[in-house]
Design an enzyme around this catalytic site. Structure first.
Site, PDB file in Angstrom:
ATOM      1  N   LYS A 199      -1.687  -2.759  -7.290  1.00 44.75           N
ATOM      2  CA  LYS A 199      -1.331  -1.331  -7.302  1.00 44.75           C
ATOM      3  C   LYS A 199       0.183  -1.136  -7.447  1.00 44.75           C
ATOM      4  CE  LYS A 199      -3.105   0.394  -3.433  1.00 44.75           C
ATOM      5  NZ  LYS A 199      -3.771   1.250  -2.421  1.00 44.75           N
ATOM      6  N   LYS A 217       2.323  -1.637  -5.207  1.00 48.20           N
ATOM      7  CA  LYS A 217       2.761  -0.907  -4.017  1.00 48.20           C
ATOM      8  C   LYS A 217       3.370  -1.918  -3.049  1.00 48.20           C
ATOM      9  CE  LYS A 217       1.451   3.067  -1.448  1.00 48.20           C
ATOM     10  NZ  LYS A 217       0.654   4.275  -1.498  1.00 48.20           N
TER      11      LYS A 217
HETATM   12  N1  C2G Z   1      -2.136  11.088   2.069  1.00 44.16           N
HETATM   13  C1  C2G Z   1      -2.071  12.441   2.428  1.00 44.16           C
HETATM   14  N2  C2G Z   1      -0.872  12.989   2.701  1.00 44.16           N
HETATM   15  C2  C2G Z   1       0.258  12.245   2.639  1.00 44.16           C
HETATM   16  C3  C2G Z   1       0.206  10.881   2.298  1.00 44.16           C
HETATM   17  C4  C2G Z   1      -1.024  10.314   2.008  1.00 44.16           C
HETATM   18  O1  C2G Z   1      -3.098  13.137   2.479  1.00 44.16           O
HETATM   19  N3  C2G Z   1       1.455  12.850   2.913  1.00 44.16           N
HETATM   20  C5  C2G Z   1      -3.451  10.522   1.772  1.00 44.16           C
HETATM   21  C6  C2G Z   1      -3.538   9.985   0.334  1.00 44.16           C
HETATM   22  O2  C2G Z   1      -3.837  11.054  -0.561  1.00 44.16           O
HETATM   23  C7  C2G Z   1      -4.690   8.990   0.453  1.00 44.16           C
HETATM   24  C8  C2G Z   1      -4.529   8.465   1.898  1.00 44.16           C
HETATM   25  O3  C2G Z   1      -3.691   9.399   2.594  1.00 44.16           O
HETATM   26  O4  C2G Z   1      -5.943   9.668   0.349  1.00 44.16           O
HETATM   27  C9  C2G Z   1      -3.890   7.099   1.934  1.00 44.16           C
HETATM   28  O5  C2G Z   1      -2.654   7.180   1.252  1.00 44.16           O
HETATM   29  P1  C2G Z   1      -1.978   5.799   0.747  1.00 44.16           P
HETATM   30  O6  C2G Z   1      -1.950   4.836   1.851  1.00 44.16           O
HETATM   31  O7  C2G Z   1      -0.725   6.154   0.006  1.00 44.16           O
HETATM   32  O8  C2G Z   1      -3.096   5.299  -0.279  1.00 44.16           O
HETATM   33  P2  C2G Z   1      -2.921   4.975  -1.828  1.00 44.16           P
HETATM   34  O9  C2G Z   1      -1.818   4.013  -2.006  1.00 44.16           O
HETATM   35  O10 C2G Z   1      -2.893   6.274  -2.519  1.00 44.16           O
HETATM   36  O11 C2G Z   1      -4.254   4.158  -2.149  1.00 44.16           O
HETATM   37  O12 C2G Z   1      -8.331   3.148  -4.305  1.00 44.16           O
HETATM   38  C10 C2G Z   1      -7.507   4.162  -3.791  1.00 44.16           C
HETATM   39  C11 C2G Z   1      -6.181   3.628  -3.328  1.00 44.16           C
HETATM   40  O13 C2G Z   1      -6.358   2.526  -2.460  1.00 44.16           O
HETATM   41  C12 C2G Z   1      -5.395   4.731  -2.643  1.00 44.16           C
END
Ligand code: C2G
Length: 130
Positions: A44, A46
Site C-alpha cells: 500500500k 504506507k
Molecule cells: N478514518 C476515518 N477518519 C480519519 C482517519 C481514518 O474515518 N480521520 C478511517 C479510514 O477511512 C478507514 C479507517 O479509518 O476506513 C482506517 O484508516 P487507515 O488506517 O488509514 O486505513 P487505510 O490505510 O485507508 O487502509 O483495504 C483497505 C485498506 O486497508 C484501508
C-alpha cells in the site's frame, strides 16, 4: 446476528479510527476488523510507526471490536465476507466507491471520514510541534 467488517492500517490509533469503529459497530452486532500486515502496508506504500502485532493488539482492545484478522492483500475481501458470513462492509469516505464491487456479496457503506486527524498529521505535529 448482523456481522460487520472493516479494513485498515490503524497506525498511531486516534479518534478518527475510534469513531469509524464505533459507527461501524453501531450498524450491526459483531464487528470484525482486518488490520493491514506490515508486508501489505509495503504494497500500500504506507509507512507505519508500529508493527502489525502492536496495531492489532490496540484494535483488539477497543470495546467496539469483536474480532481482528490480518489483511494480507487487496484481494481477500470477498473470501473474508464469505468465510465470516459478513452482512455489511464499512469503510471511511476516503474510500467512497472504491469497493462497490463488494455489493454483490454484502451491503457496502462508506462513513464520513473524521476531519483534521490522521496518522501522518500526528507525525507532522510531533515533528514541528504544532
Ligand atoms: N478514518 C476515518 N477518519 C480519519 C482517519 C481514518 O474515518 N480521520 C478511517 C479510514 O477511512 C478507514 C479507517 O479509518 O476506513 C482506517 O484508516 P487507515 O488506517 O488509514 O486505513 P487505510 O490505510 O485507508 O487502509 O483495504 C483497505 C485498506 O486497508 C484501508
Amino acid at each position: 446476528m448482523k456481522k460487520v467488517i472493516t479494513y485498515g492500517t490503524f497506525d498511531l490509533f486516534h479518534y478518527g479510527h475510534l469513531r469509524l469503529l464505533e459507527r461501524a459497530k453501531s450498524l450491526g452486532d459483531y464487528l470484525i476488523v482486518a488490520v493491514s500486515t506490515d508486508e501489505f502496508n509495503e504494497i500500500k506504500n504506507k509507512k507505519c510507526t508500529y508493527p502489525f502485532e502492536e496495531r492489532a493488539e490496540i484494535v483488539k482492545a477497543i470495546k467496539y471490536v469483536d474480532e481482528v484478522i490480518p489483511e494480507h492483500n487487496w484481494e481477500q475481501k470477498v473470501n473474508d465476507i464469505r468465510s465470516h458470513k459478513v452482512d455489511l462492509f464499512v469503510m471511511g469516505s476516503d474510500w467512497e466507491g472504491k469497493f462497490d464491487e463488494l455489493k454483490e456479496f454484502c451491503e457496502v457503506v462508506y462513513l464520513e471520514r473524521t476531519p483534521e486527524i490522521s496518522s501522518s498529521g500526528i507525525k507532522t505535529k510531533i515533528k514541528h510541534g504544532k
